[in-house]
Motif scaffolding. Structure first.
Motif, PDB file in Angstrom:
ATOM      1  N   ASP A 198      89.268 -45.424 -32.112  1.00 30.94           N
ATOM      2  CA  ASP A 198      88.896 -44.518 -31.016  1.00 30.94           C
ATOM      3  C   ASP A 198      87.591 -44.970 -30.374  1.00 30.94           C
ATOM      4  O   ASP A 198      86.542 -44.349 -30.570  1.00 30.94           O
ATOM      5  N   ARG A 202      81.214 -39.575 -27.807  1.00 31.96           N
ATOM      6  CA  ARG A 202      81.291 -38.297 -28.523  1.00 31.96           C
ATOM      7  C   ARG A 202      81.448 -38.592 -30.019  1.00 31.96           C
ATOM      8  O   ARG A 202      82.541 -38.825 -30.520  1.00 31.96           O
ATOM      9  N   GLU A 205      83.869 -36.294 -32.480  1.00 31.34           N
ATOM     10  CA  GLU A 205      85.301 -36.486 -32.291  1.00 31.34           C
ATOM     11  C   GLU A 205      85.744 -37.884 -32.751  1.00 31.34           C
ATOM     12  O   GLU A 205      86.813 -38.039 -33.363  1.00 31.34           O
ATOM     13  N   ARG A 206      84.927 -38.888 -32.452  1.00 28.32           N
ATOM     14  CA  ARG A 206      85.282 -40.258 -32.865  1.00 28.32           C
ATOM     15  C   ARG A 206      85.285 -40.386 -34.384  1.00 28.32           C
ATOM     16  O   ARG A 206      86.190 -40.977 -34.980  1.00 28.32           O
ATOM     17  N   THR A 209      88.319 -38.439 -35.866  1.00 29.57           N
ATOM     18  CA  THR A 209      89.565 -39.186 -35.671  1.00 29.57           C
ATOM     19  C   THR A 209      89.675 -40.329 -36.670  1.00 29.57           C
ATOM     20  O   THR A 209      90.739 -40.559 -37.262  1.00 29.57           O
ATOM     21  N   GLY A 310      94.551 -35.400 -24.300  1.00 32.86           N
ATOM     22  CA  GLY A 310      93.897 -36.510 -24.997  1.00 32.86           C
ATOM     23  C   GLY A 310      93.345 -36.168 -26.356  1.00 32.86           C
ATOM     24  O   GLY A 310      92.834 -37.054 -27.053  1.00 32.86           O
ATOM     25  N   GLU A 311      93.437 -34.908 -26.776  1.00 28.89           N
ATOM     26  CA  GLU A 311      92.839 -34.520 -28.053  1.00 28.89           C
ATOM     27  C   GLU A 311      93.612 -33.354 -28.650  1.00 28.89           C
ATOM     28  O   GLU A 311      94.209 -32.549 -27.925  1.00 28.89           O
ATOM     29  N   GLU A 313      93.553 -30.626 -32.365  1.00 32.81           N
ATOM     30  CA  GLU A 313      92.891 -30.239 -33.613  1.00 32.81           C
ATOM     31  C   GLU A 313      93.942 -30.145 -34.712  1.00 32.81           C
ATOM     32  O   GLU A 313      94.723 -29.193 -34.761  1.00 32.81           O
ATOM     33  N   LYS A 325      90.144 -23.193 -31.118  1.00 34.24           N
ATOM     34  CA  LYS A 325      89.145 -24.249 -31.124  1.00 34.24           C
ATOM     35  C   LYS A 325      88.174 -24.065 -32.282  1.00 34.24           C
ATOM     36  O   LYS A 325      87.706 -22.972 -32.552  1.00 34.24           O
ATOM     37  N   PRO A 330      89.367 -32.462 -35.167  1.00 27.54           N
ATOM     38  CA  PRO A 330      89.684 -33.146 -33.917  1.00 27.54           C
ATOM     39  C   PRO A 330      90.274 -34.535 -34.153  1.00 27.54           C
ATOM     40  O   PRO A 330      89.768 -35.302 -34.975  1.00 27.54           O
ATOM     41  N   VAL A 331      91.353 -34.818 -33.443  1.00 27.51           N
ATOM     42  CA  VAL A 331      91.981 -36.138 -33.456  1.00 27.51           C
ATOM     43  C   VAL A 331      92.156 -36.548 -32.006  1.00 27.51           C
ATOM     44  O   VAL A 331      92.814 -35.852 -31.235  1.00 27.51           O
ATOM     45  N   ARG A 332      91.569 -37.669 -31.639  1.00 29.94           N
ATOM     46  CA  ARG A 332      91.546 -38.064 -30.230  1.00 29.94           C
ATOM     47  C   ARG A 332      92.553 -39.191 -29.989  1.00 29.94           C
ATOM     48  O   ARG A 332      92.206 -40.366 -29.950  1.00 29.94           O
TER      49      ARG A 332
END
Length: 687
Positions: A198, A202, A205-206, A209, A310-311, A313, A325, A330-332
């Motif tokens: 990824d 951010r 999130e990275r 993931t 694009g993302e 949870e 939320k 989070p998985v991007r």
């Protein structure tokens, strides 16, 4: 003579479905077997074994499969224990997983708990190094610090390592050096680099993931290896593909490197099938509605394209179909935009502490299943439909599954002591009304809440229960046209045969549109295309079947989230962004600066699509196979004609009320609705 055969297998909550396409004749073979929840691959093998009893294994040229193993593992399913994983990150940033974002899953709950970090704090290791946001080295990678990290990992039973450094999306040099050291000094250890998985900004999130991908790699690899061995043991030597969350197929060798792309594998194939059938019918805007045994899912196809986000949870909670939320991980990666609710044929009806009738979220699942199946005794949605006469009270699956209608009635009647003013029919009707309201919510989420008017869409309803509830849902959303595909209960498996091979790549840009260098952008896209071309080549895609789609992630300068816009001349991109922003959020700030956040490339390998052969043509209404008493709201019991779908021809028409039965599903046509069989065998319902 039978020709080459492609096989699609979808693992559902209650049944595992197989659809096989003979490429020469266009004939479809359909098989349903019970799902095996604790060992889902066994259901796949059982379905394949049943098919091989009808057709030679040597004719099979491709096996495609949708899997829920990644989701189930993150949800903590028994026998799918996640391995111990370490995180190597920039010194001082090991708590990024725990800090996360400031959004709370329950705003007014002072005692709300964040999801437990997937990596224990003792296994989060800081290494001295630092890059700035442009990728310049501020602090070189410290070898002593790296050596200490390797030694710490070596002393544990860690099976996988995620590496995520600050700003590695711009400059991956430090991550690659660490990855090489770990692989050389700890052979057999699985290593995942954020710059490979990824490469976007951010940090939270990275890192999330990367960790999720690292957690799933060994588990998914073992699953796919076992599945492949079992398939080969059946004498099937065809390549194996798996559906990804973005609606595209990938070879098992490729997807094993990025198992996080499988988290929403199962539901995606139905949307792809809906888009394909919609295209064949010339319908650009389709609401996809899939009701199975445990859940109902909705998606949107706009202008012929399934809508993608694009993302996602993973393992997060939902409320009325909306993802909560902050409740998951989070998985991007690109995901088909779906809303899901616990509402299926096996969803259980119950009485709450206040004496009110409730439906869900608990489900009877595949075992024991609805009371009508002979094992359970709790009232479910399926039992309510049997009581109301909407489902066959004798047998399902073309007579292969006996039904105990008396058991269904007793199960629904068990709720009567708490509802003495209602008879059993009205209780069953109440169960259906409640579940319909829940399912209508998810259709509103993917239409109205995404800026689309559902009245401008046709609804395509499938899954075992979708056709039974479609008209009631269409009335709630004021949708005038409903399509029931030829094999709705097997439609997600059919969608696997219509899916192309897909891969995605992304590169960060972070530049205001007026300052963007077109040559730099072109270089980035060409580099990604070279990578995508090689990825497709190793999956057996011919060069002439390769297609590349360029997109930008775009936002107003200062915004936190982006919209995906097709790439092109920058002024056109900016205008398209303004228009999409206005359609999505109700306004456009044309005077504000527009920022290009990332360049994204989708690599597509086109595959041969199933043919939808024309049916024999007739006019008028076919003769019914019989009648039965069916309960309709506002009218009570009505003696209703029942038709067998396989005897209906293109051009046949019906007026409601009517019931249309088939092997894998049942369509309810209420009073005031009309039905027409189209040229390729779909049922088109209208009012």
């Amino acid at each position: 003579m039978a020709g080459k055969t492609r096989v699609g297998i979808d693992v559902g909550g209650t049944f595992t479905d197989l659809v096989a396409l003979d490429e020469q004749t266009g004939e479809l073979t359909k098989i349903k077997v019970p799902t095996t929840p604790l060992a889902p691959e066994q259901g796949v093998i059982n379905a394949l074994r049943a098919f091989c009893e009808q057709a030679p294994q040597s004719k099979i040229v491709l096996v495609s499969h949708s899997s829920t193993i990644a989701t189930n593992a993150l949800l903590g399913q028994v026998h799918l224990e996640l391995p111990r994983v370490a995180l190597v990150t920039t010194a001082g940033f090991r708590d990024v997983l725990e800090i996360g974002r400031q959004n709370r899953s329950e705003v007014y709950n002072l005692f709300v708990r964040r999801p437990k970090p997937l990596v224990e704090r003792a296994d989060r290791i800081g290494v001295v190094e630092r890059l700035d946001y442009k990728g310049n080295v501020l602090v070189p990678l410290d070898r002593a610090s790296l050596d200490a990290a390797v030694e710490q990992i070596a002393k544990t039973d860690v099976r996988a390592v995620a590496v995520s450094f600050l700003h590695s999306y711009v400059n991956p040099a430090h991550e690659r050096e660490v990855g090489q050291a770990l692989r050389e000094r700890l052979p057999g250890l699985d290593v995942t680099l954020s710059s490979d998985i990824d490469p976007e900004y951010r940090e939270y999130e990275r890192t999330s993931t990367t960790v999720v991908n690292a957690l799933l790699r060994s588990l998914v690899t073992v699953y796919l290896d076992h599945l492949e061995r079992e398939v080969r043991a059946l004498g099937i030597n065809a390549p194996l593909y798996v559906m990804q969350s973005n609606g595209g197929m990938s070879a098992i060798e490729t997807v094993a490197k990025r198992p996080a792309t499988l988290i929403e594998s199962g539901p995606a194939s139905g949307v792809i099938g809906a888009a394909y059938v919609g295209k064949e019918l010339g319908i650009a805007n389709v609401l996809s509605f899939d009701m199975g045994g445990t859940t109902a899912k909705a998606g949107t196809i706009f202008d012929g394209e399934p809508q993608v986000v694009g993302e996602f949870e993973a393992a997060g909670r939902t409320h009325s179909g909306r993802a909560v939320k902050g409740s998951g991980y989070p998985v991007r990666f690109p995901f088909i935009d779906l809303a899901e609710v616990s509402a299926g044929g096996g969803t259980i009806a119950w009485i709450d502490a206040g004496g009110a009738l409730r439906v869900g979220p608990l489900s009877a699942g595949a075992d024991p299943g609805p009371a009508a199946y002979g094992k359970g005794d709790q009232p479910t949605v399926t039992d309510a439909n049997i009581v109301l006469g909407r489902l066959n009270p004798v047998a399902l699956l073309g007579g292969k599954m006996p039904i105990d209608a008396g058991r269904s009635r007793r199960a629904v009647a068990s709720l009567q002591p708490a509802l003495p003013e209602l008879d059993v029919d009205r209780i069953a009707a109440g169960i259906i009304a409640l579940v319909d309201n829940e399912m209508a919510k998810v259709l509103r989420i993917v239409s109205i809440e995404r800026g689309y008017d559902p009245r401008m869409f046709a609804m395509m309803a499938f899954g075992g229960g979708g056709p039974l509830h479609a008209c009631a849902l269409a009335e709630q959303l004021d949708v005038k046209r409903v399509i029931i595909p030829a094999d709705p209960g097997l439609f997600s498996a059919f969608g696997l045969l219509a899916a192309d091979i897909r891969g995605t790549a992304v590169r960060s840009i972070l530049a205001v549109s007026t300052e963007l260098d077109p040559k730099r952008v072109e270089t980035i896209f060409r580099e990604m295309e070279a990578e995508g071309r090689e990825e497709l080549r190793v999956q057996g895609v011919a060069r002439e079947q390769m297609v590349f789609v360029r997109e930008f992630d775009v936002r107003y300068h200062g915004q936190s989230f982006e919209l995906a816009i097709h790439a092109g001349p920058i002024p056109d991109v900016v205008e398209a962004f303004h228009e999409k922003h206005e359609r999505t959020y109700g306004y456009a700030s044309r005077g504000d600066a527009v920022e290009i956040v990332a360049a994204r490339l989708t690599s597509i390998g086109r595959v041969q699509k199933p043919t939808l052969p024309a049916r024999a043509v007739s006019e008028g209404s076919p003769p019914p196979s019989g009648t039965r008493s069916v309960y309709f709201d506002g009218q009570g019991r009505v003696e209703t004609p029942v038709y067998y779908r396989m005897r209906m021809l293109s051009g046949n028409t019906l007026s409601g009320p009517a019931v249309v039965e088939q092997y894998d599903s049942c369509t309810l046509l209420p009073p005031g609705w009309r039905l027409r069989v189209d040229a390729i065998g779909n049922l088109e319902l209208s009012r």
